[in-house]
Design a protein around this motif. Structure first.
Motif, PDB file in Angstrom:
ATOM      1  N   PRO A 123       0.811  -1.222   0.000  1.00  0.00           N
ATOM      2  CA  PRO A 123       0.000   0.000   0.000  1.00  0.00           C
ATOM      3  C   PRO A 123       0.845   1.273   0.000  1.00  0.00           C
ATOM      4  N   THR A 124       1.949   1.266   0.732  1.00  0.00           N
ATOM      5  CA  THR A 124       2.803   2.461   0.775  1.00  0.00           C
ATOM      6  C   THR A 124       3.458   2.705  -0.577  1.00  0.00           C
ATOM      7  N   ALA A 125       3.942   1.665  -1.231  1.00  0.00           N
ATOM      8  CA  ALA A 125       4.549   1.818  -2.556  1.00  0.00           C
ATOM      9  C   ALA A 125       3.515   2.340  -3.549  1.00  0.00           C
ATOM     10  N   GLN A 126       2.283   1.871  -3.451  1.00  0.00           N
ATOM     11  CA  GLN A 126       1.233   2.359  -4.338  1.00  0.00           C
ATOM     12  C   GLN A 126       0.956   3.838  -4.090  1.00  0.00           C
ATOM     13  N   SER A 127       0.942   4.267  -2.824  1.00  0.00           N
ATOM     14  CA  SER A 127       0.744   5.687  -2.507  1.00  0.00           C
ATOM     15  C   SER A 127       1.884   6.530  -3.061  1.00  0.00           C
ATOM     16  N   LEU A 128       3.112   6.014  -2.952  1.00  0.00           N
ATOM     17  CA  LEU A 128       4.265   6.728  -3.494  1.00  0.00           C
ATOM     18  C   LEU A 128       4.142   6.895  -5.002  1.00  0.00           C
ATOM     19  N   THR A 129       3.852   5.814  -5.709  1.00  0.00           N
ATOM     20  CA  THR A 129       3.813   5.902  -7.167  1.00  0.00           C
ATOM     21  C   THR A 129       2.716   6.845  -7.654  1.00  0.00           C
ATOM     22  N   GLN A 130       1.638   6.978  -6.888  1.00  0.00           N
ATOM     23  CA  GLN A 130       0.583   7.919  -7.269  1.00  0.00           C
ATOM     24  C   GLN A 130       1.041   9.366  -7.122  1.00  0.00           C
ATOM     25  N   ALA A 131       2.040   9.611  -6.276  1.00  0.00           N
ATOM     26  CA  ALA A 131       2.552  10.964  -6.051  1.00  0.00           C
ATOM     27  C   ALA A 131       3.676  11.340  -7.024  1.00  0.00           C
ATOM     28  N   LEU A 132       4.114  10.406  -7.863  1.00  0.00           N
ATOM     29  CA  LEU A 132       5.232  10.659  -8.775  1.00  0.00           C
ATOM     30  C   LEU A 132       4.796  11.348 -10.042  1.00  0.00           C
ATOM     31  N   PRO A 133       5.696  12.122 -10.657  1.00  0.00           N
ATOM     32  CA  PRO A 133       7.049  12.435 -10.208  1.00  0.00           C
ATOM     33  C   PRO A 133       7.027  13.456  -9.081  1.00  0.00           C
ATOM     34  N   LEU A 134       8.101  13.466  -8.303  1.00  0.00           N
ATOM     35  CA  LEU A 134       8.203  14.444  -7.223  1.00  0.00           C
ATOM     36  C   LEU A 134       9.641  14.914  -7.088  1.00  0.00           C
ATOM     37  N   PHE A 152      14.302  11.927   2.574  1.00  0.00           N
ATOM     38  CA  PHE A 152      13.664  13.148   2.097  1.00  0.00           C
ATOM     39  C   PHE A 152      12.162  12.991   2.191  1.00  0.00           C
ATOM     40  N   ASP A 153      11.480  14.130   2.262  1.00  0.00           N
ATOM     41  CA  ASP A 153      10.021  14.151   2.347  1.00  0.00           C
ATOM     42  C   ASP A 153       9.433  13.882   0.963  1.00  0.00           C
ATOM     43  N   ILE A 154       8.400  13.035   0.914  1.00  0.00           N
ATOM     44  CA  ILE A 154       7.755  12.763  -0.369  1.00  0.00           C
ATOM     45  C   ILE A 154       6.325  13.292  -0.412  1.00  0.00           C
ATOM     46  N   GLY A 155       5.901  13.964   0.654  1.00  0.00           N
ATOM     47  CA  GLY A 155       4.568  14.561   0.655  1.00  0.00           C
ATOM     48  C   GLY A 155       3.431  13.562   0.694  1.00  0.00           C
ATOM     49  N   VAL A 195      16.406  16.234  -5.031  1.00  0.00           N
ATOM     50  CA  VAL A 195      16.225  14.823  -5.375  1.00  0.00           C
ATOM     51  C   VAL A 195      14.941  14.698  -6.162  1.00  0.00           C
ATOM     52  N   ARG A 196      15.015  14.007  -7.299  1.00  0.00           N
ATOM     53  CA  ARG A 196      13.826  13.768  -8.123  1.00  0.00           C
ATOM     54  C   ARG A 196      13.548  12.269  -8.122  1.00  0.00           C
ATOM     55  N   VAL A 197      12.274  11.918  -7.922  1.00  0.00           N
ATOM     56  CA  VAL A 197      11.852  10.513  -7.952  1.00  0.00           C
ATOM     57  C   VAL A 197      10.781  10.390  -9.017  1.00  0.00           C
ATOM     58  N   GLU A 198      10.958   9.445  -9.921  1.00  0.00           N
ATOM     59  CA  GLU A 198      10.001   9.242 -10.997  1.00  0.00           C
ATOM     60  C   GLU A 198       9.908   7.760 -11.343  1.00  0.00           C
ATOM     61  N   LEU A 199       8.827   7.394 -11.981  1.00  0.00           N
ATOM     62  CA  LEU A 199       8.671   6.015 -12.442  1.00  0.00           C
ATOM     63  C   LEU A 199       9.594   5.768 -13.614  1.00  0.00           C
ATOM     64  N   VAL A 200      10.155   4.572 -13.690  1.00  0.00           N
ATOM     65  CA  VAL A 200      10.959   4.153 -14.832  1.00  0.00           C
ATOM     66  C   VAL A 200       9.988   3.573 -15.847  1.00  0.00           C
ATOM     67  N   ASP A 201      10.116   3.987 -17.092  1.00  0.00           N
ATOM     68  CA  ASP A 201       9.238   3.454 -18.138  1.00  0.00           C
ATOM     69  C   ASP A 201       9.413   1.958 -18.259  1.00  0.00           C
ATOM     70  N   ALA A 202       8.301   1.267 -18.367  1.00  0.00           N
ATOM     71  CA  ALA A 202       8.332  -0.195 -18.478  1.00  0.00           C
ATOM     72  C   ALA A 202       8.885  -0.614 -19.815  1.00  0.00           C
TER      73      ALA A 202
END
Length: 120
Positions: free
Chosen positions: A24-35, A48-51, A113-120
């Motif tokens: 569930p936490t990983a899913q919440s993170l990915t919904q907030a990306l990119p950040l 770092f804070d991810i909001g 710091v930038r966090v984003e999904l890697v394209d599949a």
């Protein structure tokens, strides 16, 4: 079979990828990306804070292996003993760094710091 989620974490001196578990936490993170956030360091740990605000999961752990990607629900205050990675309170484990977590040694406090999904 579901494709694992991968993220890219970038800072001025480098970048790395991490593979996330289906939590569930990983899913919440990915919904907030990119950040974009500001890095803080404590010893060899980078945080770092991810909001995102989530509850502590059942499988939360206080001692983790180097290279573990984790989310502190209580806020970061590491208290490692010896060579272990010990957090002040249990954290939700999100996944693992792909490759050498030693690359994080080039992150400096205050770095963007930038966090984003890697394209599949």
């Amino acid at each position: 079979m579901q494709t694992p989620l991968r993220i890219r974490i970038s800072w001025p001196a480098g970048h790395l990828t991490a593979t996330l578990d289906d939590t569930p936490t990983a899913q919440s993170l990915t919904q907030a990306l990119p950040l974009v956030s500001t890095a803080r360091t404590w010893g060899e740990e980078v945080y770092f804070d991810i909001g995102v605000s989530v509850s502590r999961e059942t499988g939360a752990r206080q001692v983790v292996e180097p290279g573990t990607v984790a989310f502190w629900t209580d806020g970061p205050t590491p208290i490692s003993q010896g060579a272990e990675c010990r957090l002040a309170s249990p954290c939700n484990v999100l996944g693992r760094i792909d490759g050498d977590p030693g690359l994080l040694s080039t992150v400096r406090g205050g770095d963007p710091v930038r966090v984003e999904l890697v394209d599949a």
